[in-house]
Scaffold this motif. Structure first.
Motif, PDB file in Angstrom:
ATOM      1  N   UNK A   2       0.885  -1.298  -0.022  1.00  0.00           N
ATOM      2  CA  UNK A   2      -0.219   0.160   0.127  1.00  0.00           C
ATOM      3  C   UNK A   2       0.806   1.140  -0.138  1.00  0.00           C
ATOM      4  N   UNK A   3       1.944   1.285   0.509  1.00  0.00           N
ATOM      5  CA  UNK A   3       3.045   2.378   0.725  1.00  0.00           C
ATOM      6  C   UNK A   3       3.420   2.691  -0.714  1.00  0.00           C
ATOM      7  N   UNK A   7       1.347   6.881  -3.282  1.00  0.00           N
ATOM      8  CA  UNK A   7       2.182   7.676  -3.955  1.00  0.00           C
ATOM      9  C   UNK A   7       1.733   7.742  -5.558  1.00  0.00           C
ATOM     10  N   UNK A   8       1.951   6.283  -5.906  1.00  0.00           N
ATOM     11  CA  UNK A   8       1.711   6.051  -7.370  1.00  0.00           C
ATOM     12  C   UNK A   8       0.476   6.931  -7.870  1.00  0.00           C
ATOM     13  N   UNK A   9      -0.606   6.749  -7.042  1.00  0.00           N
ATOM     14  CA  UNK A   9      -1.887   7.018  -7.306  1.00  0.00           C
ATOM     15  C   UNK A   9      -2.048   8.336  -7.458  1.00  0.00           C
TER      16      UNK A   9
END
Length: 129
Positions: A2-3, A7-9
């Protein structure tokens, strides 16, 4: 895991927002500014000589095409906030386009000069030199 997803989203959303802002706000405004400058040069060139050229040929056709492009840019591409800004500055590209189209239909040099002056005034280009 999830980490890396958050940030990618977020970076994807920021990039998408930047692209939309650039494509649908900045590009049409820059296109309008360039077109306005091109119209100013064409109007100055049209009235530069001691006699006006035949509006049905050469430069007259160019003015007609520029007038159509100017109206199209304002009506179809311009963001609403920039239209409001142009109205606040008393700049009327549609009226300038109308005057440029009237130049091509004119056979009287005085009428053509008046149309050029009205088009320059509608675009806030200042008097012709």
């Amino acid at each position: 895991m999830i980490q890396f997803i958050i940030p990618a989203a977020l970076s994807f959303l920021v990039g998408m927002f930047g692209y939309l802002l650039y494509r649908f706000w900045f590009v049409p405004v820059r296109r309008y500014a360039a077109l306005k400058q091109e119209v100013g040069v064409a109007l100055a060139r049209f009235t530069a000589g001691p006699t006006l050229p035949n509006p049905a040929k050469g430069q007259g056709r160019n003015l007609r095409a520029l007038g159509v492009r100017l109206a199209d840019c304002y009506n179809n591409e311009m963001p609403p906030w920039f239209r409001i800004r142009l109205s606040a500055r008393s700049e009327d590209p549609v009226e300038a386009s109308r005057q440029m189209l009237a130049i091509t239909g004119s056979i009287d040099p005085d009428h053509a000069r008046k149309c050029v002056a009205r088009a320059r005034k509608a675009l806030k280009l200042g008097p012709s030199k």
